[in-house]
Design a protein around this motif. Structure first.
Motif, PDB file in Angstrom:
ATOM      1  N   ALA A  31       0.833  -1.208   0.000  1.00 59.19           N
ATOM      2  CA  ALA A  31       0.000   0.000   0.000  1.00 59.19           C
ATOM      3  C   ALA A  31       0.860   1.249   0.000  1.00 59.19           C
ATOM      4  CB  ALA A  31      -0.922  -0.019   1.223  1.00 59.19           C
ATOM      5  N   LEU A  32       1.952   1.225   0.784  1.00 62.87           N
ATOM      6  CA  LEU A  32       2.860   2.371   0.805  1.00 62.87           C
ATOM      7  C   LEU A  32       3.503   2.577  -0.560  1.00 62.87           C
ATOM      8  CD1 LEU A  32       4.486   4.600   2.217  1.00 62.87           C
ATOM      9  CD2 LEU A  32       6.105   2.833   2.959  1.00 62.87           C
ATOM     10  N   LEU A  33       3.922   1.486  -1.189  1.00 66.29           N
ATOM     11  CA  LEU A  33       4.559   1.601  -2.505  1.00 66.29           C
ATOM     12  C   LEU A  33       3.600   2.214  -3.518  1.00 66.29           C
ATOM     13  CD1 LEU A  33       7.054   0.947  -4.269  1.00 66.29           C
ATOM     14  CD2 LEU A  33       5.947  -1.236  -4.817  1.00 66.29           C
ATOM     15  N   ALA A  34       2.362   1.767  -3.530  1.00 67.10           N
ATOM     16  CA  ALA A  34       1.388   2.311  -4.471  1.00 67.10           C
ATOM     17  C   ALA A  34       1.172   3.802  -4.248  1.00 67.10           C
ATOM     18  CB  ALA A  34       0.065   1.556  -4.341  1.00 67.10           C
ATOM     19  N   ALA A  35       1.092   4.214  -2.979  1.00 69.66           N
ATOM     20  CA  ALA A  35       0.904   5.632  -2.671  1.00 69.66           C
ATOM     21  C   ALA A  35       2.135   6.430  -3.055  1.00 69.66           C
ATOM     22  CB  ALA A  35       0.598   5.802  -1.186  1.00 69.66           C
ATOM     23  N   ALA A  36       3.316   5.872  -2.816  1.00 71.17           N
ATOM     24  CA  ALA A  36       4.557   6.582  -3.149  1.00 71.17           C
ATOM     25  C   ALA A  36       4.690   6.778  -4.654  1.00 71.17           C
ATOM     26  CB  ALA A  36       5.750   5.811  -2.593  1.00 71.17           C
ATOM     27  N   ALA A  38       2.345   7.151  -6.701  1.00 73.40           N
ATOM     28  CA  ALA A  38       1.398   8.204  -7.095  1.00 73.40           C
ATOM     29  C   ALA A  38       1.883   9.590  -6.688  1.00 73.40           C
ATOM     30  CB  ALA A  38       0.035   7.929  -6.464  1.00 73.40           C
ATOM     31  N   GLU A  39       2.729   9.689  -5.654  1.00 74.82           N
ATOM     32  CA  GLU A  39       3.089  10.985  -5.093  1.00 74.82           C
ATOM     33  C   GLU A  39       4.512  11.441  -5.408  1.00 74.82           C
ATOM     34  OE1 GLU A  39       1.033  13.045  -3.598  1.00 74.82           O
ATOM     35  OE2 GLU A  39      -0.628  11.637  -3.845  1.00 74.82           O
ATOM     36  N   PHE A  40       5.394  10.540  -5.804  1.00 73.11           N
ATOM     37  CA  PHE A  40       6.778  10.900  -6.103  1.00 73.11           C
ATOM     38  C   PHE A  40       7.085  10.668  -7.576  1.00 73.11           C
ATOM     39  CE2 PHE A  40       6.961  10.209  -1.545  1.00 73.11           C
ATOM     40  CZ  PHE A  40       7.824  11.215  -1.096  1.00 73.11           C
ATOM     41  N   ASP A  41       8.104  11.367  -8.075  1.00 69.60           N
ATOM     42  CA  ASP A  41       8.465  11.250  -9.481  1.00 69.60           C
ATOM     43  C   ASP A  41       9.147   9.926  -9.804  1.00 69.60           C
ATOM     44  OD1 ASP A  41       7.463  13.777  -9.831  1.00 69.60           O
ATOM     45  OD2 ASP A  41       9.414  14.785  -9.769  1.00 69.60           O
ATOM     46  N   GLU A  42       9.962   9.449  -8.858  1.00 67.24           N
ATOM     47  CA  GLU A  42      10.730   8.224  -9.109  1.00 67.24           C
ATOM     48  C   GLU A  42      10.757   7.394  -7.829  1.00 67.24           C
ATOM     49  OE1 GLU A  42      15.366   6.967  -9.993  1.00 67.24           O
ATOM     50  OE2 GLU A  42      14.647   8.927 -10.689  1.00 67.24           O
ATOM     51  N   VAL A  43      10.345   6.146  -7.930  1.00 71.94           N
ATOM     52  CA  VAL A  43      10.279   5.261  -6.760  1.00 71.94           C
ATOM     53  C   VAL A  43      10.940   3.931  -7.097  1.00 71.94           C
ATOM     54  CG1 VAL A  43       8.777   4.058  -5.128  1.00 71.94           C
ATOM     55  CG2 VAL A  43       8.121   6.323  -5.991  1.00 71.94           C
ATOM     56  N   THR A  44      11.816   3.488  -6.198  1.00 72.29           N
ATOM     57  CA  THR A  44      12.466   2.177  -6.346  1.00 72.29           C
ATOM     58  C   THR A  44      12.108   1.312  -5.156  1.00 72.29           C
ATOM     59  OG1 THR A  44      14.348   3.150  -7.527  1.00 72.29           O
ATOM     60  CG2 THR A  44      14.668   0.967  -6.559  1.00 72.29           C
ATOM     61  N   ALA A  45      11.584   0.131  -5.427  1.00 73.83           N
ATOM     62  CA  ALA A  45      11.283  -0.823  -4.366  1.00 73.83           C
ATOM     63  C   ALA A  45      12.541  -1.614  -4.043  1.00 73.83           C
ATOM     64  CB  ALA A  45      10.169  -1.765  -4.806  1.00 73.83           C
ATOM     65  N   LEU A  46      12.945  -1.585  -2.780  1.00 71.64           N
ATOM     66  CA  LEU A  46      14.092  -2.363  -2.311  1.00 71.64           C
ATOM     67  C   LEU A  46      13.552  -3.569  -1.551  1.00 71.64           C
ATOM     68  CD1 LEU A  46      16.454   0.479  -1.003  1.00 71.64           C
ATOM     69  CD2 LEU A  46      16.403  -0.594  -3.272  1.00 71.64           C
ATOM     70  N   ILE A  47      13.797  -4.756  -2.085  1.00 73.47           N
ATOM     71  CA  ILE A  47      13.251  -5.990  -1.525  1.00 73.47           C
ATOM     72  C   ILE A  47      14.396  -6.801  -0.928  1.00 73.47           C
ATOM     73  CG2 ILE A  47      11.982  -8.105  -2.045  1.00 73.47           C
ATOM     74  CD1 ILE A  47      10.900  -6.543  -4.559  1.00 73.47           C
ATOM     75  N   VAL A  48      14.335  -7.030   0.376  1.00 75.27           N
ATOM     76  CA  VAL A  48      15.403  -7.761   1.061  1.00 75.27           C
ATOM     77  C   VAL A  48      14.989  -9.223   1.235  1.00 75.27           C
ATOM     78  CG1 VAL A  48      16.808  -7.936   3.144  1.00 75.27           C
ATOM     79  CG2 VAL A  48      16.130  -5.680   2.280  1.00 75.27           C
ATOM     80  N   ASP A  49      15.810 -10.120   0.703  1.00 68.24           N
ATOM     81  CA  ASP A  49      15.603 -11.560   0.892  1.00 68.24           C
ATOM     82  C   ASP A  49      16.576 -12.031   1.967  1.00 68.24           C
ATOM     83  OD1 ASP A  49      15.291 -14.272   0.800  1.00 68.24           O
ATOM     84  OD2 ASP A  49      16.048 -14.531  -1.249  1.00 68.24           O
ATOM     85  N   HIS A  50      16.049 -12.301   3.171  1.00 67.45           N
ATOM     86  CA  HIS A  50      16.892 -12.730   4.281  1.00 67.45           C
ATOM     87  C   HIS A  50      17.297 -14.198   4.173  1.00 67.45           C
ATOM     88  CE1 HIS A  50      14.427  -9.376   5.841  1.00 67.45           C
ATOM     89  NE2 HIS A  50      15.496  -9.062   6.540  1.00 67.45           N
ATOM     90  N   GLY A  51      16.569 -14.966   3.366  1.00 66.82           N
ATOM     91  CA  GLY A  51      16.869 -16.384   3.228  1.00 66.82           C
ATOM     92  C   GLY A  51      16.595 -17.196   4.477  1.00 66.82           C
ATOM     93  N   LEU A  52      15.731 -16.688   5.366  1.00 66.31           N
ATOM     94  CA  LEU A  52      15.481 -17.368   6.633  1.00 66.31           C
ATOM     95  C   LEU A  52      14.297 -18.331   6.577  1.00 66.31           C
ATOM     96  CD1 LEU A  52      16.011 -14.401   9.135  1.00 66.31           C
ATOM     97  CD2 LEU A  52      17.584 -16.276   8.615  1.00 66.31           C
ATOM     98  N   GLN A  53      13.498 -18.242   5.511  1.00 63.91           N
ATOM     99  CA  GLN A  53      12.321 -19.098   5.400  1.00 63.91           C
ATOM    100  C   GLN A  53      12.342 -19.833   4.066  1.00 63.91           C
ATOM    101  OE1 GLN A  53       8.580 -17.101   6.266  1.00 63.91           O
ATOM    102  NE2 GLN A  53       9.653 -15.489   7.356  1.00 63.91           N
ATOM    103  N   PRO A  54      11.822 -21.047   4.034  1.00 62.78           N
ATOM    104  CA  PRO A  54      11.709 -21.749   2.748  1.00 62.78           C
ATOM    105  C   PRO A  54      10.871 -20.916   1.775  1.00 62.78           C
ATOM    106  CG  PRO A  54      11.265 -23.236   4.585  1.00 62.78           C
ATOM    107  CD  PRO A  54      11.329 -21.859   5.157  1.00 62.78           C
TER     108      PRO A  54
END
Length: 338
Positions: A31-36, A38-54
Motif C-alpha cells: 500500500a505504501l509503494l502504491a501511494a509513493a 502516485a506521489e513521487f516522481d521516481e520510486v524504487t522498491a528495495l526488496i530484502v531476501d533474508h533467506g530465513l524461510q523456505p
C-alpha cells in the motif's frame, strides 16, 4: 494512503522527488509503494531476501513482479543473517537496515510501519520499564528512514490493497506466538481495546508523539552541557541540572566514551556520583573498544598508542568521581590497560 504520504512529504523537504520503499510484499509495504508511486516522481522498491524461510526467493520475486506492475523500479537485495548472539529477529533487522542503507544511493527510504506497529512499540517499552527514549516509539523522519504511515491503521493498508487488486504476502512470523510482538498484537492489544472500549492503539501512538516532542527538547538541553577538554564532566555544573537532563548528559557521555548501550543501572549509578556522593567507589559501565566510540585512545595519547599494532583493545570501563569531576577510566583491577 496517498493523503498520508502527501502530508508527510510536506514536512522534511530534503526528501526530494526520488525515493526508495522497503518492500516485503506484505499489505503495509505494498500500500505504501502504491501511494509513493502516485506521489513521487521516481520510486524504487528495495526488496530484502533474508533467506530465513523456505521459499523466500520466490516471495522476493513475487514482490518484485507486483512492484513493477505498480510502476516502481526494483532491486532485490540478498543478505546473510548472522545472529552473533543477538537473536534471529534482531540480527535480521540489522542485516535488513544495512542492506537498505547500502542500496539507497543517497535517497530516503520509506518504511511501512503503521499506527499498530507504533502502538506495539510503545507497549513493549512500557512493559520493559523504558524511559521516554523508548516510549516515544519510532520517528516519522530519522534520516534516511521515513515512516509516513504512523497515523494509518494496518486494516486500512489491507483495504487499500483490496481496492487496488493487489495480492499481498502474509509473513508466517507475524502469527508465531514465540515472538513477543505477535502476542502483543493478537492477545494484549485486543484485550486493551476491549477493556478500554476502543482507542487503545490510537492512545498509545499519541503518547509516543507527545513524548517525542518532550524528549527532543530534553536532548537539546543535554547536548548544550559541555564536556571538559580532558573528557571529564564538571560536577559543579552537573549538580545544577534537573534529573531528566542529567541522565541524558551522562548517557551521551558514556556513549561517546565507548559504552555501546548504557543501561538504566549504568546511568543511575553514575548520576549517584553527582547527586548522592558519599565517597563511594567507581561504577562499572561495561566493556568498550580501547579507542572509544570516536577513535580517541582512552588509555591516553593517540589511538593505538601502547599496543604497538594500532589495533583496538576491548577493556572494562569504570566511571569515578575525582577532584570535582566524573571521569571514565580503565578498570586497572581487570588487568586491562595501564
Amino acid at each position: 494512503m496517498r493523503a498520508a504520504v502527501r502530508a508527510f512529504r510536506r514536512d522534511p523537504p530534503e526528501i526530494g522527488d526520488a525515493v526508495c520503499v522497503g518492500l516485503s510484499g506484505g499489505a503495509d509495504s505494498l500500500a505504501l509503494l502504491a501511494a509513493a508511486v502516485a506521489e513521487f516522481d521516481e520510486v524504487t522498491a528495495l526488496i530484502v531476501d533474508h533467506g530465513l524461510q523456505p521459499g523466500s526467493a520466490q516471495v522476493a520475486r513475487d514482490a518484485a513482479d507486483t512492484a513493477r506492475v505498480i510502476g516502481a523500479g526494483v532491486e532485490v537485495l540478498v543478505v546473510v543473517v548472522d545472529p552473533d548472539g543477538s537473536g534471529p529477529e534482531a540480527a535480521a533487522r540489522a542485516a535488513r537496515y544495512s542492506a537498505l542503507d547500502a542500496a539507497r544511493d543517497g535517497r530516503a527510504v520509506l518504511l511501512a510501519h503503521t499506527l499498530d506497529d507504533q502502538a506495539e512499540t510503545v507497549l513493549l517499552g512500557l512493559g520493559r520499564g523504558s524511559g521516554a527514549r523508548s516510549l516515544r516509539g519510532m520517528a516519522a523522519w530519522d534520516a534516511p528512514w521515513a515512516r509516513p504511515l504512523l497515523g494509518v491503521r494496518a486494516a486500512d493498508t489491507r483495504a487499500a490493497c483490496r481496492d487496488l487488486g493487489l495480492t499481498w504476502w502474509d509473513d508466517p512470523h507475524n502469527t508465531d506466538p514465540s515472538y513477543t510482538r505477535v502476542r502483543l498484537r493478537h492477545e494484549v492489544l485486543p484485550l486493551l481495546e476491549d477493556v478500554l472500549s476502543g482507542g487503545a492503539a490510537e492512545g498509545l501512538a499519541r503518547t509516543a508523539e507527545l513524548l517525542g516532542v518532550d524528549d527532543d527538547e530534553l536532548d537539546r538541553l543535554a547536548a548544550a552541557v559541555p564536556v571538559d577538554p580532558d573528557g571529564g564532566l564538571d560536577v559543579s555544573r552537573l549538580e545544577r541540572l534537573p534529573a531528566a537532563v542529567l541522565t541524558r548528559v551522562i548517557r551521551r557521555w558514556l556513549i561517546a566514551g565507548g559504552v555501546g548501550s548504557p543501561t538504566y543501572a549504568h546511568v543511575t549509578g553514575v548520576a549517584a556520583l553527582v547527586t548522592d556522593w558519599r565517597g563511594q567507589g567507581g561504577v562499572a559501565v561495561g566493556g568498550a573498544d580501547a579507542r572509544g566510540r570516536d577513535g580517541v585512545d582512552i588509555h591516553g595519547g593517540a589511538a593505538g598508542r601502547g599496543s604497538g599494532s594500532g589495533e583496538s583493545r576491548v577493556t572494562r570501563l569504570v566511571a569515578r568521581r575525582r577532584h570535582g569531576k566524573v571521569v571514565l577510566e580503565i578498570d586497572r583491577a581487570s588487568g586491562a590497560g595501564s
